[in-house]
Design a protein around this motif. Sequence first.
Motif, PDB file in Angstrom:
ATOM      1  N   VAL A 126       0.723  -1.405  -0.229  1.00  0.00           N
ATOM      2  CA  VAL A 126      -0.172   0.092   0.058  1.00  0.00           C
ATOM      3  C   VAL A 126       0.832   1.377   0.131  1.00  0.00           C
ATOM      4  CG1 VAL A 126      -1.957   1.463   1.272  1.00  0.00           C
ATOM      5  CG2 VAL A 126      -1.918  -0.913   1.399  1.00  0.00           C
ATOM      6  N   GLY A 127       1.626   0.529   1.170  1.00  0.00           N
ATOM      7  CA  GLY A 127       3.315   2.166   0.829  1.00  0.00           C
ATOM      8  C   GLY A 127       3.427   2.749  -0.316  1.00  0.00           C
ATOM      9  N   PHE A 128       4.629   1.630  -0.932  1.00  0.00           N
ATOM     10  CA  PHE A 128       5.049   1.908  -1.953  1.00  0.00           C
ATOM     11  C   PHE A 128       4.193   2.251  -3.553  1.00  0.00           C
ATOM     12  CE2 PHE A 128       8.371   0.303   0.423  1.00  0.00           C
ATOM     13  CZ  PHE A 128       9.418   1.175   0.256  1.00  0.00           C
ATOM     14  N   SER A 129       2.640   2.131  -3.398  1.00  0.00           N
ATOM     15  CA  SER A 129       1.455   2.240  -4.324  1.00  0.00           C
ATOM     16  C   SER A 129       1.943   3.672  -4.306  1.00  0.00           C
ATOM     17  CB  SER A 129       0.426   1.193  -4.401  1.00  0.00           C
ATOM     18  OG  SER A 129       0.651  -0.588  -4.521  1.00  0.00           O
ATOM     19  N   GLU A 130       1.224   3.666  -3.383  1.00  0.00           N
ATOM     20  CA  GLU A 130       0.614   5.617  -3.064  1.00  0.00           C
ATOM     21  C   GLU A 130       2.231   5.965  -3.771  1.00  0.00           C
ATOM     22  OE1 GLU A 130       0.116   5.711   0.963  1.00  0.00           O
ATOM     23  OE2 GLU A 130      -1.882   5.147   0.438  1.00  0.00           O
ATOM     24  N   THR A 182       3.870   9.203  -7.387  1.00  0.00           N
ATOM     25  CA  THR A 182       4.554  10.717  -7.269  1.00  0.00           C
ATOM     26  C   THR A 182       5.765  10.245  -8.519  1.00  0.00           C
ATOM     27  OG1 THR A 182       5.615   9.745  -5.067  1.00  0.00           O
ATOM     28  CG2 THR A 182       3.219  10.980  -5.051  1.00  0.00           C
ATOM     29  N   LEU A 183       6.186   9.420  -8.300  1.00  0.00           N
ATOM     30  CA  LEU A 183       7.681   9.354  -9.370  1.00  0.00           C
ATOM     31  C   LEU A 183       7.784   9.626 -10.590  1.00  0.00           C
ATOM     32  CD1 LEU A 183       9.071   6.071  -7.532  1.00  0.00           C
ATOM     33  CD2 LEU A 183       9.317   8.310  -6.178  1.00  0.00           C
ATOM     34  N   THR A 184       9.354  10.377 -10.852  1.00  0.00           N
ATOM     35  CA  THR A 184       9.136  11.026 -11.824  1.00  0.00           C
ATOM     36  C   THR A 184      10.289  10.386 -12.982  1.00  0.00           C
ATOM     37  OG1 THR A 184      10.791  12.627 -11.513  1.00  0.00           O
ATOM     38  CG2 THR A 184       8.116  13.563 -11.805  1.00  0.00           C
ATOM     39  N   SER A 185      11.302   9.824 -11.564  1.00  0.00           N
ATOM     40  CA  SER A 185      12.032   9.039 -12.440  1.00  0.00           C
ATOM     41  C   SER A 185      12.135   7.652 -12.834  1.00  0.00           C
ATOM     42  CB  SER A 185      13.328   8.848 -11.831  1.00  0.00           C
ATOM     43  OG  SER A 185      14.058   7.309 -11.883  1.00  0.00           O
ATOM     44  N   SER A 186      12.746   7.477 -13.462  1.00  0.00           N
ATOM     45  CA  SER A 186      12.291   5.162 -14.532  1.00  0.00           C
ATOM     46  C   SER A 186      12.764   4.614 -13.725  1.00  0.00           C
ATOM     47  CB  SER A 186      11.840   5.350 -16.051  1.00  0.00           C
ATOM     48  OG  SER A 186      13.534   5.082 -15.871  1.00  0.00           O
ATOM     49  N   GLU A 187      13.642   5.080 -13.470  1.00  0.00           N
ATOM     50  CA  GLU A 187      14.588   4.679 -12.221  1.00  0.00           C
ATOM     51  C   GLU A 187      13.932   3.971 -10.817  1.00  0.00           C
ATOM     52  OE1 GLU A 187      17.454   2.234 -12.913  1.00  0.00           O
ATOM     53  OE2 GLU A 187      17.540   2.779 -14.951  1.00  0.00           O
ATOM     54  N   GLU A 188      13.285   5.016 -10.566  1.00  0.00           N
ATOM     55  CA  GLU A 188      13.116   4.981  -9.379  1.00  0.00           C
ATOM     56  C   GLU A 188      11.589   3.848  -9.481  1.00  0.00           C
ATOM     57  OE1 GLU A 188      12.121   9.031  -8.098  1.00  0.00           O
ATOM     58  OE2 GLU A 188      13.919   9.567  -7.556  1.00  0.00           O
ATOM     59  N   LYS A 189      10.714   4.673 -10.494  1.00  0.00           N
ATOM     60  CA  LYS A 189       9.705   3.512 -10.789  1.00  0.00           C
ATOM     61  C   LYS A 189       9.994   1.719 -10.792  1.00  0.00           C
ATOM     62  CE  LYS A 189       6.811   7.055 -12.833  1.00  0.00           C
ATOM     63  NZ  LYS A 189       6.102   7.328 -13.943  1.00  0.00           N
ATOM     64  N   LYS A 190      11.045   1.902 -10.873  1.00  0.00           N
ATOM     65  CA  LYS A 190      11.545   0.706 -11.550  1.00  0.00           C
ATOM     66  C   LYS A 190      12.134  -0.357 -10.084  1.00  0.00           C
ATOM     67  CE  LYS A 190      14.433  -3.079 -14.064  1.00  0.00           C
ATOM     68  NZ  LYS A 190      15.496  -2.879 -15.146  1.00  0.00           N
ATOM     69  N   GLU A 191      12.406   0.458  -9.363  1.00  0.00           N
ATOM     70  CA  GLU A 191      13.193   0.530  -8.179  1.00  0.00           C
ATOM     71  C   GLU A 191      11.710   0.021  -6.834  1.00  0.00           C
ATOM     72  OE1 GLU A 191      15.354   1.622  -4.264  1.00  0.00           O
ATOM     73  OE2 GLU A 191      15.767   2.338  -5.925  1.00  0.00           O
ATOM     74  N   VAL A 192      10.540   0.710  -6.703  1.00  0.00           N
ATOM     75  CA  VAL A 192       9.522   0.941  -6.182  1.00  0.00           C
ATOM     76  C   VAL A 192       8.655  -0.288  -6.427  1.00  0.00           C
ATOM     77  CG1 VAL A 192       7.507   2.053  -5.539  1.00  0.00           C
ATOM     78  CG2 VAL A 192       9.737   3.209  -5.226  1.00  0.00           C
TER      79      VAL A 192
END
Length: 636
Positions: free
Chosen positions: A431-435, A439-449
């Motif tokens: 739930v936490g990381f889905s929220e 809000t993320l813009t970087s593709s690397e950050e999105k991939k990590e989450v």
Amino acid sequence: MKTKHIFDEQQAMMTALDISGNHVMCLDLQQNRVFDLHGKAIFGNNLGIEVCYTYIHPDDQDVFRTFIERLSDGTDKEAECRYRWNYNYTGQGDPDWHDMHGYAIAEYEDGKPVNIIATLTDETDLKRKEREVEQLYSRYKTIFENSIIGLSFYTPDGWLVDANRIMRKLCNFDSEEGDEFFSKMNLFDMSPFNEVLDHDHPDDYWACSLSIIPERNMHVYLEISVHPIYDEKNQLVYIAVSANDVTEEREMYLNVTENDVQMQKMNEAIKNYEAELRYMMESSKMQAWRISLDRNIIEFYSGLNTVVRSFDLLQMQKIFVDQEHPFVKAQSMSTLSETLSKPLIYRGQMYPVVSQSSTELQWVQVNGIPEYDKDGRLIGAFGIWRNINDIMHKQDQLRSETQRARESGQMKSLFLANMTHEIRTPINAIVGFSEVLSTLTSSEEKKEVIQIIKNNCDMLLRLVNDILTASSLETGKVSIQPVDVDFSKTFNELFESLRPRMQEPGVEFQKDNPYDTLPIKIDADRMSQVITNFVTNAVKYTHQGHIKLGYRKENRTVDGQQREGLYVYCEDTGDGVPQESQPKIFERFFKVNDFIQGTGLGLSICKAFADACHGDIGVISEGKGKGSTFWTWIPL
């Protein structure tokens, strides 16, 4: 004056920080160095940020890195984080984990963050107290829930707060969670409380009567008491209501009354029943006995008149095992007379001298009453001797079954508490990381989450599968279904599917597949589940070295015959299994380390599968810190 004013404010702020017990530290982003601003910030001054990471609990390192990285790259200007910190800076012995709460802000120059200022609070004692309060609440909740009488609590206004298991059963609640009728019915509006309780100043009340509530199909005789609970300021905080079902006691009373009437009739016709009584005693192996003080003898009868054994009173001690009972111990005439002058109830073991049909000690119950002559002089006693071996054996069985039921209830309570914690952890992460993801813009950050979310989904799925499998195995509904497979190919595919679980960079995942092809007949799904549980367990406890997964065909002697089988093992260089824990490692809910996430079901499921296949399972470990090898052998 201005300088003095600034100095005074600074001193006041430092004093406030001292009182609060907080530490303040600074991370220089240009040099990647950490130093103290106030207090002793955990470990000392001027250390590299990578050194800081080594003091973070392995399960919290990803969260802490994300916390620092989001402040460092400008994603967050301020943030907070909770993590566990190792106070054992020497690196010797076991880690000393403390629960820390950090709140940080980023300092900017020319639009870029240059420093991170963090305030740290040690919440270890607070967390411990919270756990103690929760344990105390759970203990009293258990006592309340398992009371032998019905209990419920109401607010001062008369609205239901809680009811225990017995009360819910008495009142036919809709469910274990509550009841729509009673939750909407005010205590002061219910009969008989509406007539006897003062709404403003309720007093203690007790009654025993027939309680009828058609809406809940209630028609029982209840013993009810009401007790108002006041706090130290004499303010009403709760109204306690207890209820005890006395329907059976009332029925028993009515039965006793009816029995008294019947006894009077039986006394009038007692002579007609003497023959039946004799037959009953003989068929139930009961014997009458009589002590004659004048003749100094004890006699045992078959029926009412036939003497089958007799002993001198001085030899009476030899009959009974319990030599200290007053009835047995009495030897002198005066002592024996005092003992026999009162009704006698003796239960104990007797040597098989009265009834010699068995050579074993016999449990007997002896009941007797004193016998007087017409002048009121004590002349002896008479009564019934009864063999109660079967009753005592049944009582032993009942105690054993009661203990087993109690242990089963405790295991279920432990299981529910454990599942609540284990399932909440991945759900919170998902739930936490889905929220955060939106809000993320970087593709690397999105991939990590996304990877974090996926890992927690896999964890949740494994938990649910373990629960379902454990439940099925316990009820005996799981069947073993061998199928023809090429196990070499299946093993390779499973090995590759497990590779992503290796998160530690210092751990090498090794494969031992000695066959190019291996056609066998086995329950491949169950075997895959066993291998997955072995590897998952190894990943949790291995942080350096290797995890090696392998198998081979192996013959073993089973019931005097050679059987072909499949030996599968998972070897790791992890924490190992202490010698004292190895006999319990495959029990349900057992965990070597309670701080490692898991349900404690995985290895017990593996053992259940091995037992169902008439195979074997075990662990090889020289002890803590020496690594371990989990293996199973399944006949083909």
